[in-house]
Design an enzyme around this catalytic site. Structure first.
Site, PDB file in Angstrom:
ATOM      1  N   SER A   1       0.835  -1.204   0.000  1.00 20.81           N
ATOM      2  CA  SER A   1       0.000   0.000   0.000  1.00 20.81           C
ATOM      3  C   SER A   1       0.866   1.248   0.000  1.00 20.81           C
ATOM      4  CB  SER A   1      -0.907   0.032   1.239  1.00 20.81           C
ATOM      5  OG  SER A   1      -1.753  -1.086   1.260  1.00 20.81           O
TER       6      SER A   1
ATOM      7  N   ARG B   1       0.839   8.134   5.789  1.00 16.50           N
ATOM      8  CA  ARG B   1      -0.047   7.321   6.628  1.00 16.50           C
ATOM      9  C   ARG B   1      -1.462   7.903   6.647  1.00 16.50           C
ATOM     10  NH1 ARG B   1       0.139   2.804   9.596  1.00 16.50           N
ATOM     11  NH2 ARG B   1       2.363   2.577   9.229  1.00 16.50           N
TER      12      ARG B   1
ATOM     13  N   HIS C   1      -2.915   6.671   3.538  1.00 14.49           N
ATOM     14  CA  HIS C   1      -3.166   5.242   3.714  1.00 14.49           C
ATOM     15  C   HIS C   1      -4.490   5.002   4.445  1.00 14.49           C
ATOM     16  CE1 HIS C   1      -2.472   1.414   6.071  1.00 14.49           C
ATOM     17  NE2 HIS C   1      -2.200   0.990   4.851  1.00 14.49           N
TER      18      HIS C   1
END
Lengths: 214, 214
Positions: B16, B41, B44
């Site tokens: 990812s 992040r 994400h």
């Protein structure tokens, strides 16, 4: 500080939904009546109007989900964040409980042994619940894939799937798989979603019902 | 099922982040080195690349936040969802704890009496913690406003503010207030944010440190 609007706490949510409705009108978006409160609560939780284009409802999905909740269905989710966000007290008025097996030690152990995700094992545990279950998947596409596989092998069938995992690997394909089944669903096509979105959809359904039952 | 990529659980997150990095490259986005893991992040957890444009870091924010965590700072958040999402075990290696006072009965009672939000009262409770505190605000702009007010009246000063409430009423203005102070901060300008974003930023900081400390 004069940029700050002075509102009582109970007025903030009401005002937020008014702004969302005004902006949707302005954008020319007309949402089906039954779906509107779901989509608006998702926008309320994300400030992202793109959900109007990607949230996908199977036929009569909202009516089916509400009927399940009124009759005491449980909700199983794949993250502790969604578990934490779903209004468990409001759901309990109808006899439903919320479960998340992700932090269960047995789940971690089995997942490690089998080289699969904890979400996969969690779905198997959920299939042992002896009443209708609504799945609210906000994180793990592997949860949706496992639900699909269990249906294919006729092991078991969820009552309803809220399929809104977020991410970059297998997320879009897993959502499409669920939409190919005969299951009633609310799915957010594409990469977006999340635990917050899963919880918002559950709460929108529950709040619609508690309003009607007040 | 051949649209599903077969990956081991531990490979999913890695893949990812590779995809996120590739797409950022493709978009021509170059993130400052210290901020990159935070922004990635957040993407994400949201699949929303718009955060590259709106996440705002005060000078040396990442270094300051990491230093605070290494020295055992606590984290206070304004939602149980963010509380649930922050990796408490990883933070505890440095001596830090995570707190959320929103479900506290005293907080609810005081907020009702005073006609303010529970988040406002929660911030006052947090100010009694006798060590440096990082605030991770994912929901309530009133939490940021209260932190600002407490600073203005010299009552107290947070060590760091992660200001990422989401919403439509006072959210943007409250974030701008924090950015006017001398506090170190990570703020997401505009309406977007959320408990998931607050938790993602905390975890990005913690994971950077646990990687360095392994």
């Amino acid at each position: 500080m004069n940029r700050i609007e002075q509102l009582l706490p109970e007025e903030i949510e009401k005002r937020s939904f008014e702004i969302i409705s005004e902006e949707l009108d302005h954008m020319g978006v007309i949402l089906p009546e039954d779906e509107a409160m779901i989509t608006k609560r998702v926008i309320h939780t994300s400030a992202d109007f793109e959900y109007t284009k990607t949230l996908t409802f199977s036929k009569d999905a909202v009516a089916i989900a509400k009927e399940l909740i009124v009759n005491g269905a449980d909700i199983v989710t794949d993250t502790n964040m969604a578990f934490s966000g779903i209004n468990k007290k409001a759901l309990s008025r109808f006899g439903g409980e919320v479960h998340c097996y992700m932090a269960d030690e047995t789940v971690a152990k089995l997942a490690k042994e089998r080289g699969c995700t904890r979400a996969t094992v969690s779905m198997e545990m959920a299939s042992e619940i002896e009443k209708p279950v609504i799945f609210a998947i906000g994180n793990a596409p592997t949860a949706l894939i496992q639900l699909y596989n269990m249906m294919q092998t006729k092991q078991w069938k969820p009552a309803f799937v809220i399929g809104v995992p977020v991410g970059f690997v297998n997320v879009e394909a897993a959502k499409e798989l669920i939409m190919e089944t005969e299951l009633p669903y609310i799915v957010n096509r594409g990469r977006k979603g999340g635990s917050n979105i899963a919880a918002a959809i559950c709460n929108a359904l529950i709040y619609e019902l508690t309003r009607n039952h007040q």
